[in-house]
Enzyme design. Structure first.
Site, PDB file in Angstrom:
ATOM      1  N   LYS A  34       0.830  -1.208   0.000  1.00  0.00           N
ATOM      2  CA  LYS A  34       0.000   0.000   0.000  1.00  0.00           C
ATOM      3  C   LYS A  34       0.867   1.261   0.000  1.00  0.00           C
ATOM      4  CE  LYS A  34      -3.979  -2.251   2.042  1.00  0.00           C
ATOM      5  NZ  LYS A  34      -4.562  -2.698   3.319  1.00  0.00           N
ATOM      6  N   LYS A  52      -2.433  -9.212 -10.362  1.00  0.00           N
ATOM      7  CA  LYS A  52      -3.569  -9.524  -9.497  1.00  0.00           C
ATOM      8  C   LYS A  52      -4.715  -8.539  -9.764  1.00  0.00           C
ATOM      9  CE  LYS A  52      -4.961  -8.430  -5.009  1.00  0.00           C
ATOM     10  NZ  LYS A  52      -4.874  -8.151  -3.597  1.00  0.00           N
ATOM     11  N   LYS A  56      -9.110  -3.364  -7.619  1.00  0.00           N
ATOM     12  CA  LYS A  56      -9.704  -2.065  -7.920  1.00  0.00           C
ATOM     13  C   LYS A  56      -8.602  -1.011  -8.063  1.00  0.00           C
ATOM     14  CE  LYS A  56     -13.312   0.652  -7.884  1.00  0.00           C
ATOM     15  NZ  LYS A  56     -14.159   0.589  -9.061  1.00  0.00           N
TER      16      LYS A  56
HETATM   17  P1  AMP Z   1     -10.834  -6.628  -0.535  1.00  0.00           P
HETATM   18  O1  AMP Z   1     -11.514  -6.021  -1.711  1.00  0.00           O
HETATM   19  O2  AMP Z   1      -9.379  -6.327  -0.484  1.00  0.00           O
HETATM   20  O3  AMP Z   1     -11.580  -6.378   0.749  1.00  0.00           O
HETATM   21  O4  AMP Z   1     -10.897  -8.200  -0.769  1.00  0.00           O
HETATM   22  C1  AMP Z   1     -11.981  -8.994  -0.425  1.00  0.00           C
HETATM   23  C2  AMP Z   1     -11.661 -10.462  -0.599  1.00  0.00           C
HETATM   24  O5  AMP Z   1     -11.437 -10.766  -1.977  1.00  0.00           O
HETATM   25  C3  AMP Z   1     -10.394 -10.907   0.139  1.00  0.00           C
HETATM   26  O6  AMP Z   1     -10.610 -12.171   0.718  1.00  0.00           O
HETATM   27  C4  AMP Z   1      -9.361 -10.982  -0.939  1.00  0.00           C
HETATM   28  O7  AMP Z   1      -8.370 -11.946  -0.642  1.00  0.00           O
HETATM   29  C5  AMP Z   1     -10.185 -11.423  -2.132  1.00  0.00           C
HETATM   30  N1  AMP Z   1      -9.556 -10.970  -3.380  1.00  0.00           N
HETATM   31  C6  AMP Z   1      -9.377  -9.680  -3.776  1.00  0.00           C
HETATM   32  N2  AMP Z   1      -8.759  -9.621  -4.972  1.00  0.00           N
HETATM   33  C7  AMP Z   1      -8.529 -10.920  -5.353  1.00  0.00           C
HETATM   34  C8  AMP Z   1      -7.926 -11.537  -6.504  1.00  0.00           C
HETATM   35  N3  AMP Z   1      -7.456 -10.810  -7.516  1.00  0.00           N
HETATM   36  N4  AMP Z   1      -7.866 -12.890  -6.534  1.00  0.00           N
HETATM   37  C9  AMP Z   1      -8.356 -13.634  -5.514  1.00  0.00           C
HETATM   38  N5  AMP Z   1      -8.933 -13.116  -4.413  1.00  0.00           N
HETATM   39  C10 AMP Z   1      -9.027 -11.784  -4.323  1.00  0.00           C
END
Ligand code: AMP
Ligand code: TRP
Length: 319
Positions: free
Chosen positions: A110, A189, A192
């Site tokens: 980050k 990866k 957003k």
């Molecule tokens: P976040 O948007 O960071 O709160 O992510 C929410 C959930 O989605 C978390 O469990 C992340 O590990 C999963 N996640 C986010 N981006 C990915 C990705 N590109 N591939 C797999 N899992 C993801």
């Protein structure tokens, strides 16, 4: 068995969220009581627009329900409806070694992306540990990027247990093998913040545009192509059957088909996959009070458990 996970309301949800966390989390509803929450306190580390935070939070609830989450099988709630979690985060922070947090990849990533190094960003994993430990969670379904945070959670639980006796259960991460990391349209990866996302409920035109924008090499139409390193194939594999995947790989290797055609095929498959979810989403949106009711009853259940665990914690540490 208690299963817990959280998702930040920092934007719209994408197919990385869906395959990495939401779908496995929904499937786990068959195995125990689930606690899934919208991590607004965490989102505050990067989102400082109150209106957007409120709207995103409701939309995450809507999208999760549309994707098949059953609110009768567990609690869906807002993190901020259980403010005791912030108290637990403080208590955990008093035993959290600086070095442990300094080694967190997510924090370093980050900063590298230009977020300012606030105390909140730094202690993000401590709050996440509190989220998990306050519900005596057994299993935490997350994408691979969150694995280290679960390890930190276990380390903090052990520290408290060593200092004050048996206070916390140690949780286990559950990382779905085939979708550890879903790639974005640039092959990195999906995230957003990299603007390489394909949203679950994006509109048709935008979704098609994103998919047509998947980065490929410049192999000409006639030439054979390597399916093993293709983002198109990786994404297609999330939606297609084994036979369909094998067919696409064959056509890659044979040559004679351009990337544009494969992208169209991917778009059709993806769009069709989410048809029932889009339908359900429309239905939920028609009932204005539904989401509120779900979140209110979720918060009630979550507080019941959190209050019990916090009583145990407060007793143990001398409050
Ligand atoms: P976040 O948007 O960071 O709160 O992510 C929410 C959930 O989605 C978390 O469990 C992340 O590990 C999963 N996640 C986010 N981006 C990915 C990705 N590109 N591939 C797999 N899992 C993801
Ligand atoms: N940090 C998680 C993410 O970005 C969201 C989250 C917050 C979480 N608290 C949690 C996930 C507790 C699992 C358990 O994806």
């Amino acid at each position: 068995m208690r299963i817990l996970s959280g998702i930040q309301p920092s934007g719209t949800l994408h197919i990385g969220n869906y395959f990495g966390m939401m779908r496995p989390a929904i499937a786990l509803q068959a195995e125990g009581e689930t606690f899934y929450f919208i991590a607004e306190y965490h989102a505050l580390t990067s989102l400082r627009d109150p209106k957007a935070l409120r709207e995103n939070s409701l939309r995450v609830a809507l999208d999760f329900l549309a994707c098949g989450l059953n609110p009768d099988r567990g609690a869906l709630f807002r993190q901020s409806d259980v403010p005791r979690v912030a108290e637990l985060a403080w208590i955990l922070s008093t035993v959290a070694p600086m070095g442990l947090l300094e080694r967190a990849h997510s924090y370093k990533d980050k900063l590298a992306r230009g977020l300012s190094p606030t105390v909140g960003l730094f202690s993000y994993p401590v709050l996440m540990a509190a989220d998990i430990l306050i519900y005596d969670s057994d299993i935490v379904p997350v994408g691979k990027d969150q694995k280290q945070h679960i390890e930190i959670t276990r380390d903090l639980a052990v520290k408290i247990n060593e200092t004050y006796g048996d206070v916390f259960k140690l949780p286990e991460p559950r990382i779905s093998a085939e979708t550890q990391v879903v790639p974005g349209i640039d092959g990195q990866k999906m995230s957003k913040s990299y603007n390489n996302n394909i949203d679950i409920f994006g509109d048709e035109k935008e979704t098609r545009k994103r998919i047509m924008g998947i980065v490929t090499d410049s192999t000409p139409v006639e030439a054979p192509k390597d399916p093993s390193r293709s983002t198109i194939v990786q994404l297609y594999s999330l939606f297609a059957s084994k036979v369909e995947i094998a067919e696409m790989c064959e056509r890659f290797q044979k040559g004679g088909t351009g990337y544009g055609d494969f992208k169209k095929q991917l778009f059709e498959k993806l769009w069709e996959f989410f048809v029932p979810m889009r339908k359900r989403r429309e239905e939920i949106m028609r009932d204005e009070s539904y989401i509120d009711e779900v979140l209110t009853s979720g918060a009630k259940r979550a507080n019941e458990v959190a209050n019990q665990v916090m009583k145990r914690v407060r007793d143990a540490v001398g409050l």
